[in-house]
Design an enzyme around this catalytic site. Structure first.
Site: not given
Length: 218
Positions: A2, A120-122
């Protein structure tokens, strides 16, 4: 992985060139095509059988003493965070020029829908559908427990100002770092450019969530 796709997204900018991400790294959330699928995917691209998704990008600027210090585009996010020796940092956030909130935290993430499944999810932020026209602000280890992530319309301008003389850095897509000084402002707005990502039609967003994040599994 990524990271390579993120750097290529900044390089492509507003040229509109479609990107096909092949996963040679670890998780590969953006690079959903496997190595075995690479050549069939290229054939499918040439035959017009692939789906092209458009992704929102951020235009990120650092302003110092009223002057623009630098400007970048980000596909995932811009992160304002303390360095290894800094204490909790003080940030003031304005939306469209109006003061919104003051954060005392280890940092703050301003993420696109694409970036909502990254750092952000982490940090406890929500998952946004990639086509959503929105931004998400996610504090990192906020001192006040009522400071929660918030989702904003994508056409709003976010300004984050460093309020104290501390060792703080702004990082674009986890790859470009800018050392900040007291009263520096990091501006984030929806970029005019959009990135086009190529994928197999069957590899839609929820399929990738289930495969990569084991979404919904116990």
């Amino acid at each position: 992985g990524d990271g390579t796709l993120l750097s290529m997204a900044r390089a492509v900018g507003d040229l509109g060139v479609p990107l096909l991400g092949v996963n040679l790294g670890g998780l590969g959330f953006l690079t959903a095509t496997t190595l075995d699928e690479m050549l069939p995917a290229l054939d499918a691209v040439l035959a017009g059988r692939m789906t092209v998704d458009e992704r929102m990008m951020l235009a990120v600027r650092v302003v110092r003493n009223g002057q623009r210090l630098c400007e970048y585009v980000a596909l995932n996010d811009v992160v304002i965070t303390k360095s290894a020796v800094s204490r909790i940092i003080d940030l003031a956030v304005s939306i469209e020029g109006q003061h919104a909130i003051a954060y005392r935290a280890d940092g703050l993430i301003v993420a696109t829908p694409t970036g909502s499944t990254a750092y952000s999810l982490s940090a406890g932020g929500p998952i946004l559908f990639p086509a959503t026209d929105a931004l998400v602000l996610t504090p990192i280890c906020a001192h006040t427990l009522t400071n929660r992530p918030i989702v904003l319309p994508g056409d709003l301008r976010v300004e984050v100002t460093l309020e104290a003389d501390q060792e703080v850095m702004a990082t674009v897509d986890g790859q470009i770092g800018i050392n900040l000084k007291v009263h520096d402002t990091v501006e984030a707005v929806r970029a005019a450019a959009r990135i086009r990502l190529v994928r197999f039609p069957q590899k839609e967003f929820f399929s990738v969530l289930r495969t990569k994040l084991k979404w919904g599994e116990r």
